[in-house]
Design a protein around this motif. Sequence first.
Motif, PDB file in Angstrom:
ATOM      1  N   GLU A 107       0.820  -1.185  -0.180  1.00 11.74           N
ATOM      2  CA  GLU A 107       0.052   0.243   0.046  1.00 11.74           C
ATOM      3  C   GLU A 107       0.935   1.289   0.022  1.00 11.74           C
ATOM      4  OE1 GLU A 107      -2.647  -0.716   3.439  1.00 11.74           O
ATOM      5  OE2 GLU A 107      -4.112  -1.589   2.324  1.00 11.74           O
ATOM      6  N   GLN A 108       2.058   1.406   0.749  1.00  9.01           N
ATOM      7  CA  GLN A 108       2.814   2.268   0.890  1.00  9.01           C
ATOM      8  C   GLN A 108       3.696   2.565  -0.649  1.00  9.01           C
ATOM      9  OE1 GLN A 108       3.502   4.612   3.083  1.00  9.01           O
ATOM     10  NE2 GLN A 108       5.024   5.662   2.096  1.00  9.01           N
ATOM     11  N   LYS A 109       4.065   1.445  -1.074  1.00  9.01           N
ATOM     12  CA  LYS A 109       4.526   1.921  -2.715  1.00  9.01           C
ATOM     13  C   LYS A 109       3.472   2.096  -3.446  1.00  9.01           C
ATOM     14  CE  LYS A 109       8.262  -1.902  -2.200  1.00  9.01           C
ATOM     15  NZ  LYS A 109       8.689  -3.078  -2.710  1.00  9.01           N
ATOM     16  N   LEU A 110       2.247   1.728  -3.566  1.00  3.91           N
ATOM     17  CA  LEU A 110       1.358   2.086  -4.421  1.00  3.91           C
ATOM     18  C   LEU A 110       1.064   3.675  -3.981  1.00  3.91           C
ATOM     19  CD1 LEU A 110      -0.976   1.662  -6.262  1.00  3.91           C
ATOM     20  CD2 LEU A 110      -2.753   1.305  -4.327  1.00  3.91           C
ATOM     21  N   ARG A 111       0.901   4.091  -3.118  1.00  6.90           N
ATOM     22  CA  ARG A 111       0.867   5.616  -2.520  1.00  6.90           C
ATOM     23  C   ARG A 111       1.992   6.439  -3.284  1.00  6.90           C
ATOM     24  NH1 ARG A 111       0.756   4.701   3.028  1.00  6.90           N
ATOM     25  NH2 ARG A 111      -0.899   3.024   3.177  1.00  6.90           N
ATOM     26  N   VAL A 112       3.094   5.886  -3.144  1.00  3.75           N
ATOM     27  CA  VAL A 112       4.299   6.800  -3.850  1.00  3.75           C
ATOM     28  C   VAL A 112       4.233   6.809  -5.291  1.00  3.75           C
ATOM     29  CG1 VAL A 112       6.750   6.415  -4.086  1.00  3.75           C
ATOM     30  CG2 VAL A 112       5.919   6.082  -1.971  1.00  3.75           C
ATOM     31  N   SER A 113       3.666   5.573  -5.965  1.00  2.00           N
ATOM     32  CA  SER A 113       3.840   5.721  -7.276  1.00  2.00           C
ATOM     33  C   SER A 113       2.529   6.601  -7.708  1.00  2.00           C
ATOM     34  CB  SER A 113       3.577   4.110  -7.678  1.00  2.00           C
ATOM     35  OG  SER A 113       2.246   3.708  -7.316  1.00  2.00           O
ATOM     36  N   GLU A 114       1.737   6.478  -6.930  1.00  4.53           N
ATOM     37  CA  GLU A 114       0.493   7.383  -7.598  1.00  4.53           C
ATOM     38  C   GLU A 114       0.809   9.019  -7.306  1.00  4.53           C
ATOM     39  OE1 GLU A 114      -2.767   6.334  -4.796  1.00  4.53           O
ATOM     40  OE2 GLU A 114      -3.551   4.831  -6.401  1.00  4.53           O
ATOM     41  N   LYS A 137       4.165   9.837  -7.843  1.00  8.78           N
ATOM     42  CA  LYS A 137       5.100  10.205  -8.958  1.00  8.78           C
ATOM     43  C   LYS A 137       4.206  10.200 -10.059  1.00  8.78           C
ATOM     44  CE  LYS A 137       9.108   7.665  -7.092  1.00  8.78           C
ATOM     45  NZ  LYS A 137       9.959   6.262  -7.169  1.00  8.78           N
ATOM     46  N   ALA A 138       3.337   9.616 -10.372  1.00  5.75           N
ATOM     47  CA  ALA A 138       2.443   9.870 -11.648  1.00  5.75           C
ATOM     48  C   ALA A 138       1.756  11.402 -11.566  1.00  5.75           C
ATOM     49  CB  ALA A 138       1.441   8.689 -11.723  1.00  5.75           C
TER      50      ALA A 138
END
Length: 140
Positions: A104-111, A113-114
């Motif tokens: 979930e943390q990685k998903l937040r970071v990638s969102e 960045k996008a």
Amino acid sequence: MGQKRKKYLGQVINGKTFFTDEEKLIIIEDYLSSNESVSSVYYRYTGKREEHGRILTWMRKLGIKRGISKNITLDLMSKKKKEIEPVSTDFEVLQLKKRVEELEQKLRVSEMKAVAFSTMVDIAEKEFNIPIRKKYNTKP
């Protein structure tokens, strides 16, 4: 000439024999159900004459007591197996929860960045007056 070697339980690593819990339970169950000595049962499964109290140590570690009847002892063995399972499942659940939190943390970071990349492209297109994004409706 054509002597067959018996297949023994356990895995030999650097001259030492290691047994899985299932193999230990097989040996213990055979010892408890037969009228043989500990060393003769150990010899049958390993091919080694010296047992050095391993079977009794395994019984203590697995929570198996020497009972008068076979049924009492087998009940203790089945209870020990049931006790081990919830501990391992609790550990697995904790590991899975931790993994979900990490993802979930990685998903937040990638969102984030996008969004940042998209904003950067928008600003560059406005300031430099250059089309950066590809137009999908164009014909070649």
